[in-house]
Motif scaffolding. Structure first.
Motif, short mmCIF file in Angstrom:
data_model
loop_
_atom_site.label_atom_id
_atom_site.label_comp_id
_atom_site.label_asym_id
_atom_site.label_seq_id
_atom_site.Cartn_x
_atom_site.Cartn_y
_atom_site.Cartn_z
N UNK A 192 93.95 -7.09 41.38
CA UNK A 192 94.23 -7.07 39.73
C UNK A 192 94.12 -7.95 38.95
N UNK A 193 93.83 -8.75 37.69
CA UNK A 193 94.74 -9.05 36.78
C UNK A 193 96.34 -8.19 36.68
N UNK A 194 97.36 -9.24 36.40
CA UNK A 194 98.58 -8.88 36.19
C UNK A 194 98.46 -8.11 34.55
N UNK A 195 98.32 -6.33 35.06
CA UNK A 195 98.22 -5.45 33.87
C UNK A 195 99.74 -5.60 32.46
N UNK A 196 101.45 -6.42 33.35
CA UNK A 196 102.29 -6.94 32.67
C UNK A 196 102.08 -7.14 31.38
N UNK A 197 102.77 -7.28 30.07
CA UNK A 197 102.33 -7.94 28.98
C UNK A 197 103.55 -8.92 29.02
N UNK A 198 103.59 -9.88 29.00
CA UNK A 198 105.04 -11.11 29.00
C UNK A 198 104.89 -11.57 27.46
N UNK A 199 105.82 -11.21 26.90
CA UNK A 199 105.81 -12.87 25.22
C UNK A 199 105.74 -13.75 25.59
N UNK A 200 106.43 -14.67 26.96
CA UNK A 200 106.46 -15.89 27.17
C UNK A 200 105.24 -16.14 28.10
N UNK A 201 104.82 -15.67 28.36
CA UNK A 201 103.11 -15.77 28.83
C UNK A 201 103.74 -15.79 30.55
N UNK A 202 104.82 -16.04 31.25
CA UNK A 202 104.77 -16.38 32.77
C UNK A 202 106.42 -16.46 33.16
N UNK A 203 107.49 -16.11 32.17
CA UNK A 203 108.48 -16.06 32.75
C UNK A 203 109.23 -15.35 34.09
N UNK A 204 108.14 -14.07 34.03
CA UNK A 204 109.20 -13.27 35.05
C UNK A 204 107.83 -13.82 36.16
N UNK A 205 106.57 -12.97 35.58
CA UNK A 205 105.14 -13.15 36.39
C UNK A 205 104.25 -14.35 36.33
N UNK A 206 104.55 -15.26 37.34
CA UNK A 206 103.75 -16.31 37.34
C UNK A 206 102.15 -16.20 36.91
N UNK A 207 100.90 -16.56 36.33
CA UNK A 207 100.24 -16.23 35.51
C UNK A 207 98.83 -16.41 36.70
N UNK A 208 99.03 -16.56 37.85
CA UNK A 208 97.84 -16.93 39.02
C UNK A 208 98.32 -15.59 39.71
N UNK A 209 99.51 -14.68 39.96
CA UNK A 209 99.74 -13.81 40.99
C UNK A 209 99.01 -12.95 40.80
N UNK A 210 98.00 -11.85 41.60
CA UNK A 210 96.70 -10.94 42.08
C UNK A 210 97.76 -10.20 41.96
N UNK A 211 98.53 -8.76 41.73
CA UNK A 211 98.82 -7.84 42.00
C UNK A 211 97.88 -7.53 43.12
N UNK A 212 98.02 -6.93 43.77
CA UNK A 212 97.13 -5.78 44.70
C UNK A 212 98.02 -4.58 44.57
N UNK A 213 96.90 -3.47 44.78
CA UNK A 213 96.88 -1.58 44.44
C UNK A 213 96.54 -0.64 43.60
N UNK A 214 97.86 0.09 42.67
CA UNK A 214 96.87 0.27 41.39
C UNK A 214 97.37 0.62 40.67
#
Length: 449
Positions: A192-214
């Motif tokens: 899925x698309x990353x569900x977490x809100x990040x105000x900077x946009x890609x500080x912790x999570x690169x915006x191309x990462x697609x996590x797997x799970x639920x």
């Protein structure tokens, strides 16, 4: 008698118009002109007949089109009618300079993503997307030297202009199901698309990462001023057939949006990440160099520490901020100030990070001449977060996104029209341990469809 003749004539012309359609509208005008010349009709009566004939033809044509649409809907299955196709394309020029290299690197790159989302019923949605993304045309999923996935498999959808015009591969980027029993609760499973809100946009999570799970997602407006949300997830990081303790991530992000007025809002959240079975591993896609950057490792190259993160996040947004302080000579549409703090509570040192910055200009790039400028400064210590996550464009050519780095990011965007815009990114960053500096520049032409 004449009134009867006009009525008969109108009926005949309407029938003629329906048969001839609009292609021969001039023939109707010619016939009416002849009748006026012979004194059968006056000029006003001819105009009345012409107007009413055209109105009736248009009315009949509209009904015909509606009947055709209805017939098409009856033929197509519901899931086809409820499917939306979407995607994006990016053309990029990339330049990189590092202080220890005599040769600067310049590259042309493309990124293409194309997918669909379809409503199975009023509560269930299915989505999928394909994307470019392998590091080079000859790559296979595993690095031949380390046995690990290259970073581009999770944190990039770029394809470099290389390989003597070789064909570029396409991979699965998204595949998920979303079930929403109410308008404010959703369950998502899959890639899925990353569900977490990040105000900077890609500080912790690169915006191309697609996590797997639920993921379980809540978003509820309590009144006109306050909206609350909660993102709860279980993500699988890696899985092997003989692995009884696979690494995973359980995370919570409760937050809220408060509107002080129509023009001023504050959004905040506190995220908690609980990483399991990461210590003692070298996760796929990791970017590290012993003693230089990345997570602290043991002599075998495996991660030395556990991770549990507490992450407070906030963003204050203001529409037309200059007018609120009496400076009306220039209309600044939007200004936001944002910040995040990152703490790994499992370690006593080298376990924190932060980012702070601002955005000004248009809140979104939607049309010609919309613009936005963003600046932020960030620092991520070596063991603040697993080094598989951070922005791959930060400290790009050396590590391709890692921890143990700090520096600045400048972004300017300019709208070229609906669904297309230019973006210029400049990164100026360095490794905290070695001080090795890097400058990266991206010039992007973006398109959405």
């Amino acid at each position: 008698m004449k009134r009867f003749l006009v009525a008969v004539l109108m009926g005949g012309l309407i029938s003629l118009g329906l048969v001839l359609h609009r292609a021969n509208a001039g023939e109707v005008d010619t016939l009416l002109q002849k009748l006026v010349e012979k004194g059968v009709l006056s000029a006003s009566e001819a105009q009345e007949v012409r107007t009413e004939t055209n109105e009736e033809i248009a009315k009949t044509e509209k009904q015909r089109q509606e009947d055709y649409k209805t017939l098409s809907k009856d033929i197509l299955p519901d899931w086809v009618k409820n499917t939306t196709l979407k995607g994006d394309f990016r053309l990029r020029y990339a330049y990189n300079h590092t202080n220890d290299s005599l040769n600067d690197v310049q590259r042309g790159r493309i990124r293409l993503r194309f997918g669909f989302e379809t409503k199975i019923n009023d509560k269930l949605t299915l989505g999928a997307c394909l994307a470019t993304g392998l590091a080079s045309p000859n790559d296979n999923p595993y690095n031949a030297t380390t046995g690990n996935l290259t970073r581009d498999y999770a944190r990039s959808a770029n394809q470099t202009f290389t390989g003597a015009f070789s064909k570029k591969p396409i991979d699965l980027d998204l595949a998920y199901a979303k079930y929403s029993p109410t308008s404010w609760i959703s369950f998502v499973g899959g890639k899925m698309a990353n569900p977490f809100w990040d105000p900077e946009g890609k500080f912790i999570w690169d915006d191309n990462i697609r996590p797997e799970g639920a993921a379980l997602l809540f978003n509820k407006s309590l009144n006109s001023q306050l909206t609350t949300f909660l993102n709860a997830t279980f993500f699988v990081l890696d899985q092997n057939s003989g692995d009884h303790d696979a690494p995973d991530l359980i995370a919570l992000q409760p937050g809220a949006v408060y509107n002080f007025s129509n023009d001023v809002s504050l959004k905040g959240a506190v995220s908690y990440y609980n990483w399991a079975n990461v210590k003692g591993r070298n996760l796929p896609g990791s970017s590290y160099s012993m003693g230089s950057y990345g997570n602290t490792r043991n002599s075998s190259g495996n991660v030395l520490h556990d991770f549990s993160n507490v992450i407070p996040q906030a963003e204050l947004g203001v529409n037309h901020p200059l007018s609120k302080i009496g400076l009306d000579f220039f209309d600044l549409p939007y200004l936001s100030i944002f910040g995040e703090y990152l703490d790994n509570i499992q370690v006593s040192k080298n376990g924190t990070g932060y980012v702070g910055g601002f955005k000004l200009g248009s809140a979104k790039i939607e049309k010609w001449a919309d613009w936005q400028f963003q600046y932020d400064y960030r620092k991520i210590e070596a063991d603040a977060i697993p080094d598989i996550l951070p922005d791959a464009d930060f400290y790009n050519s050396v590590a391709g996104g890692t921890t143990g780095v700090s520096g600045s990011r400048f972004v300017f965007q300019w709208g070229l029209g609906k669904n297309t815009w230019l973006a210029f990114n400049v990164y100026r960053d360095k490794a905290i341990r070695t001080g090795l500096q890097e400058t990266t520049v991206y010039a992007d032409w973006n398109m959405k469809f």
